[in-house]
Design a protein around this motif. Structure first.
Motif, short mmCIF file in Angstrom:
data_model
loop_
_atom_site.label_atom_id
_atom_site.label_comp_id
_atom_site.label_asym_id
_atom_site.label_seq_id
_atom_site.Cartn_x
_atom_site.Cartn_y
_atom_site.Cartn_z
N ALA C 5 80.61 88.76 86.79
CA ALA C 5 81.08 87.80 87.80
C ALA C 5 79.90 87.17 88.52
O ALA C 5 79.88 85.97 88.81
N ILE C 6 78.90 88.00 88.79
CA ILE C 6 77.71 87.46 89.46
C ILE C 6 77.03 86.42 88.59
O ILE C 6 76.67 85.34 89.05
N LEU C 7 76.93 86.71 87.29
CA LEU C 7 76.30 85.77 86.37
C LEU C 7 77.06 84.44 86.35
O LEU C 7 76.46 83.36 86.42
N ILE C 8 78.39 84.54 86.27
CA ILE C 8 79.19 83.32 86.20
C ILE C 8 79.04 82.50 87.49
O ILE C 8 78.88 81.29 87.46
N GLN C 9 79.06 83.19 88.63
CA GLN C 9 78.89 82.45 89.89
C GLN C 9 77.52 81.80 89.94
O GLN C 9 77.35 80.68 90.43
N ALA C 15 75.28 74.61 87.96
CA ALA C 15 75.94 73.38 87.52
C ALA C 15 76.18 72.44 88.69
O ALA C 15 75.96 71.23 88.58
N SER C 16 76.61 72.97 89.85
CA SER C 16 76.83 72.11 91.01
C SER C 16 75.52 71.54 91.51
O SER C 16 75.47 70.43 92.04
N ALA C 17 74.44 72.31 91.36
CA ALA C 17 73.16 71.89 91.93
C ALA C 17 72.67 70.60 91.29
O ALA C 17 72.06 69.77 91.95
N SER C 18 72.96 70.42 89.99
CA SER C 18 72.39 69.27 89.29
C SER C 18 72.79 67.94 89.92
O SER C 18 71.96 67.12 90.28
N SER C 19 74.12 67.75 90.05
CA SER C 19 74.59 66.49 90.59
C SER C 19 74.10 66.29 92.02
O SER C 19 73.65 65.22 92.41
N LEU C 20 74.14 67.38 92.79
CA LEU C 20 73.66 67.32 94.17
C LEU C 20 72.18 66.92 94.20
O LEU C 20 71.75 66.11 95.02
N PHE C 21 71.42 67.46 93.25
CA PHE C 21 70.00 67.13 93.19
C PHE C 21 69.78 65.65 92.87
O PHE C 21 68.94 64.99 93.49
N ARG C 128 88.00 64.43 80.92
CA ARG C 128 87.01 65.41 80.50
C ARG C 128 86.07 64.76 79.51
O ARG C 128 86.40 63.76 78.90
N ALA C 129 84.91 65.38 79.35
CA ALA C 129 83.93 64.80 78.43
C ALA C 129 84.34 65.12 77.00
O ALA C 129 84.44 66.28 76.63
N PRO C 130 84.59 64.09 76.19
CA PRO C 130 85.00 64.34 74.80
C PRO C 130 83.91 65.12 74.07
O PRO C 130 82.72 64.81 74.20
N GLY C 131 84.32 66.14 73.36
CA GLY C 131 83.37 66.96 72.62
C GLY C 131 82.79 68.10 73.43
O GLY C 131 82.23 69.03 72.88
N LEU C 132 82.94 68.01 74.76
CA LEU C 132 82.41 69.09 75.60
C LEU C 132 83.50 69.63 76.50
O LEU C 132 83.25 70.09 77.61
N ASP C 133 84.75 69.50 76.05
CA ASP C 133 85.84 69.90 76.94
C ASP C 133 86.27 71.34 76.74
O ASP C 133 87.21 71.79 77.36
N GLY C 134 85.57 72.04 75.89
CA GLY C 134 85.92 73.43 75.67
C GLY C 134 85.17 74.38 76.59
O GLY C 134 84.57 73.96 77.57
N GLU C 145 81.79 74.24 78.71
CA GLU C 145 80.63 73.71 77.99
C GLU C 145 79.94 72.63 78.79
O GLU C 145 78.71 72.54 78.84
N TYR C 146 80.76 71.77 79.43
CA TYR C 146 80.20 70.64 80.15
C TYR C 146 79.26 71.11 81.26
O TYR C 146 78.22 70.51 81.51
N ASP C 147 79.62 72.23 81.89
CA ASP C 147 78.78 72.74 82.97
C ASP C 147 77.42 73.21 82.46
O ASP C 147 76.41 73.09 83.15
N LEU C 148 77.42 73.72 81.20
CA LEU C 148 76.14 74.12 80.62
C LEU C 148 75.24 72.90 80.46
O LEU C 148 74.04 72.93 80.72
N LEU C 149 75.86 71.77 80.06
CA LEU C 149 75.09 70.54 79.90
C LEU C 149 74.51 70.11 81.25
O LEU C 149 73.34 69.73 81.36
N LEU C 150 75.36 70.19 82.30
CA LEU C 150 74.88 69.80 83.64
C LEU C 150 73.69 70.66 84.06
O LEU C 150 72.72 70.16 84.64
N ILE C 151 73.79 71.96 83.74
CA ILE C 151 72.70 72.87 84.12
C ILE C 151 71.39 72.41 83.48
O ILE C 151 70.34 72.42 84.11
N ALA C 152 71.49 71.94 82.23
CA ALA C 152 70.28 71.49 81.55
C ALA C 152 69.80 70.14 82.09
O ALA C 152 68.60 69.86 82.13
N LEU C 153 70.75 69.32 82.50
CA LEU C 153 70.43 67.95 82.92
C LEU C 153 69.56 67.94 84.19
O LEU C 153 68.70 67.07 84.35
N GLY C 154 69.79 68.88 85.09
CA GLY C 154 69.03 68.91 86.35
C GLY C 154 67.53 68.94 86.13
O GLY C 154 66.81 68.01 86.53
#
Lengths: 233, 248, 624
Positions: C5-9, C15-21, C128-134, C145-154
């Motif tokens: 649970a800690i890892l997921i949080q 993921a939230s940090a990216s857009s905020l950044f 949802r993002a096509p191809g990343l909606d799983g 999956e989309y959140d993983l992409l956001l994490i990388a995008l930051g």
């Protein structure tokens, strides 16, 4: 090259300059002498456009620049070296030079970092150093080099000897003579009479915002009364 | 009686020893000038005395009480007045109100919520302005004053504290030669009449040699000479590093 | 919490940090170069989200349609930002900081109503993002999956910005102008183009940050102010103008929020603590702590002294005979109003009196004391809630009316203790943060404050029940409050506040304890704002969290600045005109915000010194 007529300027409501008239011909080094608060810096700031004059005409090669913005005046070939040096402390030496870079000009010497490092060998040895980590003398060299990157035909130097060790002051005097050899017009403000003698062809004395005296350096040399009245340290 | 005593002051910034083992003292009624080339440590010394800097080493005493590390406002409360190298006044107030503020602070009446400030200590403020020759400009805003006049207002502000020590950082910079001598003559008279100790830094050697009782000379952070004007003027080292040939 | 649970949080936080950044980096860039705190930055984020939703629908839900839509939404925001800079803000670079802020807030109003007009009041759900909606399985739990992409995008965007700023000539120019734009100009750098370019880039980041979030959040009309207060916090915590600082702060705050949600309800020692409810407040608590320990943020540096002419203020003179006569005449008319006017006029005048007091109390700290508060509504709201809750739980109305200002003053004493340790933009942000904390507490503490429903049945005592009686009560208390505040400005106390503002160095040298005076001034202003709030509560009969919200603080600033910050009477005139205008516009158009915004913009451009300041200047010129 550069002439100023009837220049009046004020900070807020405090009137600082009164009917200042100056001129500097091509290749001439002219010194503006006066004490702290006499109006030297204000004169130079008004010429480069950082302070909008109340009235008066500023001509650069017969072209009026009094209504232009600083960047436009700079691009017409007038360089400005401020008293406080105002190096970009977060930028390296090379980046500081890059900010000053402007297009080549037919009527003025062309400068590249390589050529500047010949003039200022110290800077060449610290190209990647941050501006904020340089000594006062090094910063003074950098601020001049940065302005030269704009390939100016004339430069304004505001108290270049201020706060520098005597050996550096000597070096500075040599630099200004070298710039004269390149054909540059130099208007330099100073309090230090000895430095002025070392570099200038002609002098104006400013006091309380008025030009009180103008003449060649040798005239000033022989006029003890004027020196005593306006410049006695 | 010794008013201010500095012993073995040291201060370094980033590896550079700006002030190195400097000791001096000022007696009540005495005018002491501190001179030296740019970067000699004058301003650093001065800012340690007025509370803006904390010395690395050494002691600073005013009338026997330590002032090292005290805030400027506490030093004022002990009976010290000061003027700044670059004048600092309240631009949105008139000349008289500037002096009235200092008086209100001196009499500890600043916290008053309902009296009218402009009516407090009016005569006393005008008296102080009279002494520095600014009474006729009392109604003008400080924002519009000439630089030399601001220097005089600063002196009046400092005097409002009935100081026993007056600190003046380049008090005549930016003034005309006649004005300079006048202001320092006034300061010297005040010092003698009211038994005030005065410490000032200055670049104008005419002012220094005419008005100072004693001079200390700093160079590269060290004290290289001190004594009366004739003594300092004759000192070979001082002539070499600072005075040069012009003042021989 | 278990390890998984800690890892997921933790991943949620990333993921939230990216857009905020992205959004914070844009604001930081713009502030660094132009020194303008752009309130409308959040509006560009909102437009990015709306435009993203619409464009993806238009292009079709394919990977190309999705990413094309997101990118074009970002570019459209960049274009809008560049237009705003070139047509509006460029004229305001020399104006006082608060006025610039006002102009950008007017833009917030205009853009909000534009969005209302274009997309309607209902929330718009993004695709949802096509191809990343799983989802992928991480440590036994599903993670989008989309959140993983956001994490990388930051980090990718951080890296790109870093390259742009440190490896290109444009970047050198931007950094040079951030440090000393006047000097850059004297070296031949055309600031006009540079500033427009920076604005476009900053707006691109805002729009992109909004658009990239469409699979995670619906587009709503509320998101402009909610993101801007988050972003202010991030930029201030990271250090104004520092991009890596913004990244660090975005991570820190997103992680703390994610863990507050993850922890949820905790029962300890018989007390229930709801950490998920803390999310609205926690970032402001982080900010308050960071600012007190590091006043310039984690990676920021002391702000360089502003170059250029400051506005000069004239000495304070006693009111002229004419002005006194005018004042008496106005009071006379106000006293006779129950005879002269109708019930509607009485209510409007009552509102004007309340807001005049509010506005004068705000002027007291932002004018003479020079402390730029963005959060004065906190004390208005504490006064209103203090009075209303005292009436509900404790005392009769007459006492509740005074309990309100007391609560407000208490709040101002506590918040002020932190605020006087800062100055300039940082002080402004901290006041905003405290107002937002107050709002969150009021909004979420259902059992005590009534939450979003507010408090109802807050009526005055019977003898004050009639419109006329309550009007007279308001007239007496508001006038007395205003006159007391003015009187203090003529007193040594008010002079000491101005002394600290004019020259902190000199004030210190003559024995003035700056912080103590500012603290007292801040608390007094809070007290009187609280009185205004209490009067307001009883005049309306009910209150809601709106009395503490950001727009209320901005209303106060508008009143003071439109009236003219350099005069004492200006804030009263500003309050009267603004309250009347708001009332009139609200009754005549659905798009009252945009109308108000346009009027503010016109006034700001026409009178950069405020209306009364302009009148007085003209008057002085005629006399001389």
């Amino acid at each position: 090259m550069l002439s100023v007529r009837g220049l009046n300027a004020a900070y807020g409501r405090a009137h600082i300059l009164f009917d200042i008239a100056l001129r500097a011909s091509k290749g001439e080094v002219v010194v503006l002498l006066g004490r702290n608060g006499a109006g030297k810096s204000t004169t130079l700031k008004s010429i480069i456009g950082l302070l909008r004059p109340l009235s008066g005409e500023i001509l650069m090669r017969e072209r009026s620049v009094s209504r232009l913005k600083p960047y436009q005046i700079a691009r017409l070939g007038l360089g400005y070296v401020p008293e406080e040096r105002r190096i970009f402390t977060d930028l390296t030496v090379m980046e500081n030079l890059e900010v000053g870079r402007q297009a080549r000009r037919e009527d003025a010497p062309y400068w590249t970092p390589t050529r500047l490092f010949e003039l200022f060998p110290n800077l060449g040895r610290m190209q990647d150093r941050l501006g904020g980590r340089m000594s006062g003398g090094e910063q003074q060299m950098l601020t001049i080099a940065r302005t030269l990157m704009g390939n100016p035909a004339a430069i304004l130097l505001d108290e270049p000897s201020e706060g520098l060790a005597p050996v550096i002051v000597e070096q500075m005097a040599l630099t200004i003579r070298a710039l004269k050899q390149e054909g540059l017009t130099v208007l330099v403000s100073e309090q230090n009479l000895r430095f002025a003698h070392a570099v200038a062809d002609r002098a104006y004395i400013i006091e309380k915002g008025h030009i009180r005296y103008s003449g060649t350096m040798s005239d000033l040399e022989s006029n003890g009364a004027v020196r005593e009245q306006y410049l006695s340290v | 009686m010794t008013a201010l005593a500095a012993r073995n002051l040291c201060k370094a910034y980033g590896g550079v020893q700006a002030v190195d083992d400097v000791s001096f003292s000022v007696a009540a009624g005495e005018v002491l000038a501190m001179i030296g080339p740019n970067g000699a440590g004058k301003t650093t010394c001065f800012n340690m005395v007025n509370g803006q800097l904390l010395p690395d080493k050494g002691t600073l005493e005013f009338e026997g009480r330590s002032i090292a590390g005290r805030a400027p406002r506490e030093i004022w409360r002990m009976g010290v007045g000061r003027t700044f190298q670059i004048t600092a006044t309240f631009a949105s107030m008139t000349v008289r109100e500037n002096v009235q503020m200092a008086l209100l602070s001196h009499y500890r009446r600043l916290a008053s919520l309902f009296s009218v400030a402009a009516r407090q200590h009016r005569e006393e403020a005008e008296g102080l302005l009279e002494r520095v020759g600014m009474r006729d400009q009392a109604e003008r805003a400080c924002a519009v004053l000439a630089y030399g006049d601001l220097k005089r207002v600063e002196l009046a502000i400092a005097l409002a504290n009935a100081p026993r020590l007056l600190l003046m950082d380049e008090p005549t910079a930016g003034m005309a030669p006649g004005e300079r001598s006048e202001l320092m003559q006034l300061t010297a008279d005040l010092a003698r009449d009211s038994n005030i100790a005065v410490l000032f830094t200055e670049h104008d050697m005419d002012v220094v040699f005419t008005h100072a009782d004693r001079i200390v000379v700093l160079a590269q952070g060290r004290l290289i000479a001190q004594g009366d004007p004739a003594h300092v003027r004759a000192d070979a080292r001082v002539r070499e590093v600072y005075l040069g040939s012009m003042h021989a | 919490m278990t390890a998984s649970a800690i890892l997921i949080q933790f991943l949620n936080g990333l993921a939230s940090a990216s857009s905020l950044f992205f959004v914070a980096a844009g604001l930081s860039l713009i502030f660094g170069v132009t020194r303008i705190v752009n309130f409308a930055h959040g509006s560009l984020y909102m437009l990015g989200t709306y435009m993203g939703c619409s464009l993806v629908e238009y292009f079709g839900r394919t990977p190309l349609g999705f990413w094309g839509g997101v990118l074009i939404a970002g570019l459209a925001a960049a274009l809008i930002g560049a237009m705003i800079e070139a047509t509006l803000l460029r004229r305001l670079y020399q104006a006082p900081e608060l006025l610039q802020l006002l102009a950008t807030f007017a833009l917030v109003l205009v853009i909000k109503d534009f969005a209302l007009w274009a997309w309607g009041p209902e929330d718009v759900l993004g695709p949802r993002a096509p191809g990343l909606d799983g989802a992928v399985t991480i440590a036994g739990r599903a993670f989008p999956e989309y959140d993983l992409l956001l994490i990388a995008l930051g980090p990718v965007v951080l890296g790109l910005l870093w390259l742009l700023l440190t490896r290109t000539r444009w970047g050198s120019l931007v950094r040079a102008a951030t440090e000393d734009r006047e000097m850059a100009g004297a070296l031949g750098v055309n600031q006009g183009w540079l500033f427009t370019g920076v604005f476009a880039l900053g707006s691109l980041l805002a729009g992109f940050g909004g658009a990239v979030n469409i699979p995670r959040e619906p587009a709503t009309l509320m998101m402009d102010l909610s993101i801007i207060s988050d972003v202010f916090v991030v930029v201030v915590v990271g250090g104004m103008g520092s991009i890596p600082g913004a990244f660090l702060a975005a991570l820190l705050i997103s992680e703390i929020k994610a863990f507050c949600i993850g922890i949820g309800e905790v029962h300890a020692y018989g007390i229930d603590i709801s950490f998920s409810k803390l999310t609205l407040v926690v970032e402001f608590i982080v900010m308050a702590i960071v600012l007190v320990i590091r006043p310039w943020g984690l990676l920021g540096r002391a702000a360089s002294v502003a170059r250029g002419p400051g506005t000069l203020e004239d000495p304070l003179r006693s009111p002229s005979r004419h002005l006194l006569a005018l004042g008496v005449a106005v009071l006379g008319v106000l006293v006779l109003m129950p005879v002269l006017g109708d019930a509607y006029t009485l209510v409007l005048l009552g509102d004007i009196l309340v807001f005049a007091l509010f506005s004068v109390s705000l002027h007291f700290i932002i004018g003479p004391a020079g402390m730029h508060s963005f959060g004065h509504a906190a004390y208005f709201g504490l006064g209103a809630y203090g009075a209303a809750l005292a009436l509900k739980h404790l005392v009769p109305m007459e006492a509740a009316l005074f309990a309100g200002p007391f609560v407000a003053a208490l709040g101002a004493v506590v918040f002020g203790w932190f605020c006087v340790r800062l100055s300039g933009v940082y002080l402004a942000m901290l006041t905003l943060a405290f107002a937002q904390i107050t709002w969150s507490v009021v909004f979420q503490w259902d059992s005590f404050t009534g939450g979003s429903n507010g408090v109802v049945d807050v009526w005055p005592a019977a003898w004050l029940g009639s419109k006329t009686a309550y009007y007279y009560l308001t007239l007496v208390l508001a006038t007395a409050g205003i006159l007391l505040l003015w009187r203090m400005l003529y007193a040594p106390f008010g002079y000491a506040l101005r002394a600290v503002r004019d020259s902190p160095l000199r004030a210190d040298a003559i024995g003035i304890d700056a912080r103590r005076f500012q603290w007292a001034g801040f608390s007094l202003a809070g007290l009187f704002a609280g009185l205004a709030g209490a009067l307001y509560a009883f005049s309306k009969g009910s209150i809601s969290p709106e009395v503490v919200a950001i727009p209320r603080s901005v209303d106060g600033l508008v009143m003071v600045l439109l009236g003219g910050i350099q005069t004492l009477t200006g804030p009263v005139a500003g309050a009267a005109v603004f309250t009347w205008l708001q009332d009139t516009i609200a009754r005549n158009t659905d798009f009252w915000r945009a109308t108000l915004g346009v009027i503010i913009l016109i006034l700001v451009l026409a009178f950069p010194q405020g209306a009364t300041g302009m009148l007085r200047r003209r008057f002085a010129r005629e006399q001389s």
